[in-house]
Design a protein around this motif. Structure first.
Motif, PDB file in Angstrom:
ATOM      1  N   ALA A 151     -14.684   6.072-133.016  1.00  0.00           N
ATOM      2  CA  ALA A 151     -16.076   6.185-132.566  1.00  0.00           C
ATOM      3  C   ALA A 151     -16.749   4.842-132.795  1.00  0.00           C
ATOM      4  CB  ALA A 151     -16.800   7.282-133.345  1.00  0.00           C
ATOM      5  N   ILE A 152     -17.052   4.141-131.712  1.00  0.00           N
ATOM      6  CA  ILE A 152     -17.671   2.815-131.830  1.00  0.00           C
ATOM      7  C   ILE A 152     -19.056   2.907-132.456  1.00  0.00           C
ATOM      8  CG2 ILE A 152     -18.728   2.714-129.524  1.00  0.00           C
ATOM      9  CD1 ILE A 152     -17.701  -0.274-129.469  1.00  0.00           C
ATOM     10  N   GLN A 153     -19.721   4.051-132.312  1.00  0.00           N
ATOM     11  CA  GLN A 153     -21.069   4.228-132.858  1.00  0.00           C
ATOM     12  C   GLN A 153     -21.039   4.634-134.334  1.00  0.00           C
ATOM     13  OE1 GLN A 153     -19.510   6.256-130.807  1.00  0.00           O
ATOM     14  NE2 GLN A 153     -19.834   8.364-131.435  1.00  0.00           N
ATOM     15  N   GLY A 154     -19.856   4.787-134.884  1.00  0.00           N
ATOM     16  CA  GLY A 154     -19.723   5.177-136.285  1.00  0.00           C
ATOM     17  C   GLY A 154     -18.956   4.130-137.080  1.00  0.00           C
ATOM     18  N   ARG A 155     -18.176   4.604-138.020  1.00  0.00           N
ATOM     19  CA  ARG A 155     -17.369   3.690-138.845  1.00  0.00           C
ATOM     20  C   ARG A 155     -16.335   2.935-138.029  1.00  0.00           C
ATOM     21  NH1 ARG A 155     -16.372   7.726-143.981  1.00  0.00           N
ATOM     22  NH2 ARG A 155     -18.554   7.818-144.599  1.00  0.00           N
ATOM     23  N   GLY A 156     -15.977   3.496-136.888  1.00  0.00           N
ATOM     24  CA  GLY A 156     -15.014   2.842-136.008  1.00  0.00           C
ATOM     25  C   GLY A 156     -15.477   1.482-135.531  1.00  0.00           C
ATOM     26  N   ALA A 157     -16.774   1.212-135.606  1.00  0.00           N
ATOM     27  CA  ALA A 157     -17.286  -0.104-135.228  1.00  0.00           C
ATOM     28  C   ALA A 157     -16.638  -1.208-136.055  1.00  0.00           C
ATOM     29  CB  ALA A 157     -18.809  -0.150-135.392  1.00  0.00           C
ATOM     30  N   MET A 158     -16.214  -0.886-137.279  1.00  0.00           N
ATOM     31  CA  MET A 158     -15.582  -1.890-138.142  1.00  0.00           C
ATOM     32  C   MET A 158     -14.198  -2.292-137.638  1.00  0.00           C
ATOM     33  SD  MET A 158     -16.669  -0.693-141.987  1.00  0.00           S
ATOM     34  CE  MET A 158     -15.946   0.939-141.862  1.00  0.00           C
ATOM     35  N   LEU A 159     -13.630  -1.521-136.726  1.00  0.00           N
ATOM     36  CA  LEU A 159     -12.305  -1.818-136.188  1.00  0.00           C
ATOM     37  C   LEU A 159     -12.382  -2.720-134.967  1.00  0.00           C
ATOM     38  CD1 LEU A 159     -10.905   1.850-136.242  1.00  0.00           C
ATOM     39  CD2 LEU A 159     -10.929   0.179-138.117  1.00  0.00           C
ATOM     40  N   VAL A 160     -13.572  -2.792-134.349  1.00  0.00           N
ATOM     41  CA  VAL A 160     -13.748  -3.497-133.084  1.00  0.00           C
ATOM     42  C   VAL A 160     -14.075  -4.965-133.334  1.00  0.00           C
ATOM     43  CG1 VAL A 160     -15.132  -3.637-130.976  1.00  0.00           C
ATOM     44  CG2 VAL A 160     -14.494  -1.395-131.921  1.00  0.00           C
ATOM     45  N   GLU A 161     -13.186  -5.816-132.867  1.00  0.00           N
ATOM     46  CA  GLU A 161     -13.371  -7.260-133.000  1.00  0.00           C
ATOM     47  C   GLU A 161     -14.234  -7.816-131.872  1.00  0.00           C
ATOM     48  OE1 GLU A 161      -9.960 -10.301-132.427  1.00  0.00           O
ATOM     49  OE2 GLU A 161      -9.979  -9.782-134.563  1.00  0.00           O
ATOM     50  N   HIS A 162     -14.091  -7.233-130.666  1.00  0.00           N
ATOM     51  CA  HIS A 162     -14.830  -7.742-129.509  1.00  0.00           C
ATOM     52  C   HIS A 162     -15.014  -6.629-128.481  1.00  0.00           C
ATOM     53  CE1 HIS A 162     -16.266 -10.727-126.656  1.00  0.00           C
ATOM     54  NE2 HIS A 162     -15.493 -10.176-125.747  1.00  0.00           N
ATOM     55  N   LEU A 163     -16.191  -6.609-127.865  1.00  0.00           N
ATOM     56  CA  LEU A 163     -16.488  -5.667-126.790  1.00  0.00           C
ATOM     57  C   LEU A 163     -17.017  -6.442-125.595  1.00  0.00           C
ATOM     58  CD1 LEU A 163     -17.223  -2.918-125.419  1.00  0.00           C
ATOM     59  CD2 LEU A 163     -19.366  -3.008-126.700  1.00  0.00           C
ATOM     60  N   GLN A 164     -16.420  -6.219-124.454  1.00  0.00           N
ATOM     61  CA  GLN A 164     -16.929  -6.773-123.207  1.00  0.00           C
ATOM     62  C   GLN A 164     -17.189  -5.589-122.287  1.00  0.00           C
ATOM     63  OE1 GLN A 164     -14.374  -9.592-121.250  1.00  0.00           O
ATOM     64  NE2 GLN A 164     -15.646  -9.671-119.443  1.00  0.00           N
ATOM     65  N   GLY A 165     -18.468  -5.342-122.011  1.00  0.00           N
ATOM     66  CA  GLY A 165     -18.802  -4.210-121.155  1.00  0.00           C
ATOM     67  C   GLY A 165     -19.948  -3.404-121.722  1.00  0.00           C
ATOM     68  N   SER A 166     -19.865  -2.102-121.594  1.00  0.00           N
ATOM     69  CA  SER A 166     -20.945  -1.195-121.936  1.00  0.00           C
ATOM     70  C   SER A 166     -20.701  -0.472-123.254  1.00  0.00           C
ATOM     71  CB  SER A 166     -21.111  -0.158-120.819  1.00  0.00           C
ATOM     72  OG  SER A 166     -21.991   0.871-121.195  1.00  0.00           O
ATOM     73  N   TYR A 167     -21.551  -0.753-124.224  1.00  0.00           N
ATOM     74  CA  TYR A 167     -21.464  -0.062-125.512  1.00  0.00           C
ATOM     75  C   TYR A 167     -21.641   1.444-125.311  1.00  0.00           C
ATOM     76  CZ  TYR A 167     -22.666   1.260-130.323  1.00  0.00           C
ATOM     77  OH  TYR A 167     -22.711   1.858-131.547  1.00  0.00           O
ATOM     78  N   SER A 168     -22.662   1.839-124.520  1.00  0.00           N
ATOM     79  CA  SER A 168     -22.901   3.269-124.301  1.00  0.00           C
ATOM     80  C   SER A 168     -21.756   3.896-123.507  1.00  0.00           C
ATOM     81  CB  SER A 168     -24.241   3.504-123.606  1.00  0.00           C
ATOM     82  OG  SER A 168     -24.273   2.901-122.325  1.00  0.00           O
ATOM     83  N   GLY A 169     -21.124   3.115-122.628  1.00  0.00           N
ATOM     84  CA  GLY A 169     -19.956   3.617-121.911  1.00  0.00           C
ATOM     85  C   GLY A 169     -18.812   3.927-122.850  1.00  0.00           C
ATOM     86  N   VAL A 170     -18.604   3.075-123.844  1.00  0.00           N
ATOM     87  CA  VAL A 170     -17.561   3.324-124.840  1.00  0.00           C
ATOM     88  C   VAL A 170     -17.924   4.551-125.684  1.00  0.00           C
ATOM     89  CG1 VAL A 170     -16.297   2.367-126.819  1.00  0.00           C
ATOM     90  CG2 VAL A 170     -16.841   0.904-124.860  1.00  0.00           C
ATOM     91  N   MET A 171     -19.214   4.763-125.922  1.00  0.00           N
ATOM     92  CA  MET A 171     -19.660   5.965-126.652  1.00  0.00           C
ATOM     93  C   MET A 171     -19.392   7.236-125.855  1.00  0.00           C
ATOM     94  SD  MET A 171     -23.317   5.157-128.477  1.00  0.00           S
ATOM     95  CE  MET A 171     -23.636   6.863-128.896  1.00  0.00           C
ATOM     96  N   GLY A 172     -19.437   7.143-124.516  1.00  0.00           N
ATOM     97  CA  GLY A 172     -19.157   8.328-123.717  1.00  0.00           C
ATOM     98  C   GLY A 172     -20.049   8.557-122.522  1.00  0.00           C
TER      99      GLY A 172
END
Length: 190
Positions: A151-172
């Protein structure tokens, strides 16, 4: 009146964030990728099936519109669904570790005015994850019920090194694309 054909708390949160009033519908749609179906076609079909199932369940009096959405994590042409257990979650995270994967998010609106869709593809790069990090994250319980086991909006954000695109799209639910569709259907003002 907008109806959301999803039980996802993240989709509800994102619609509330943009000030849209809606009711929630429970729909039962098979989420099985067909042979030779591309990941993008699969995600679009599932989102459309959800919207159509919601539409079919309603009385069509008034300006009823149903929103269906689907979001999936894709790596090497493999669609990563929601992990069935802790072992599956850890296996997904190991495969995503140190790599860039796609997150495909598709939204369909179905109403008396017809059907329209919007989509976005985001690229997410995970940091290199060691076994203690994977085990600790899985132990939080957060990977369950999440495509790709994070979950990019939760603790999973600590796993993400880089995002290109839509944060809300990754949320769902890609908010920009959703808002554009909602304007076309007259749900939110231009």
């Amino acid at each position: 009146m907008l109806h959301l054909a999803s039980q996802s708390p993240r989709r509800r949160q994102l619609l509330e964030q943009i000030g849209v009033a809606f009711a929630v519908l429970q729909v039962d749609v098979a989420e099985q990728r067909a042979a030779n179906e591309s990941p993008r076609d699969y995600v679009s079909r599932v989102a459309c099936d959800k919207a159509r199932a919601g539409w079919a369940s309603l009385d069509h009096a008034g300006d009823v519109v149903v929103l269906g959405a689907d979001t999936e994590v894709v790596l090497d042409d493999e669609v990563f669904g929601k992990p069935r257990d802790a072992d599956a979650a850890a296996a997904m995270l190991r495969r995503l570790s140190g790599r860039t994967h796609a997150v495909i998010s598709v939204v369909w609106l179905v109403g008396a005015a017809g059907e329209q869709c919007g989509s976005c593809v985001s690229q997410v790069r995970f940091a290199q994850l060691d076994e203690p990090t994977i085990a600790a994250y899985v132990a939080t319980g957060e990977p369950f019920g999440k495509a790709g086991a994070y979950a990019i909006q939760g603790r999973g954000a600590m796993l993400v090194e880089h995002l290109q695109g839509s944060y809300s799209g990754v949320m769902g639910l890609p908010v920009f694309e959703t808002a554009r569709l909602l304007r076309r259907f007259g749900i939110i003002p231009p």
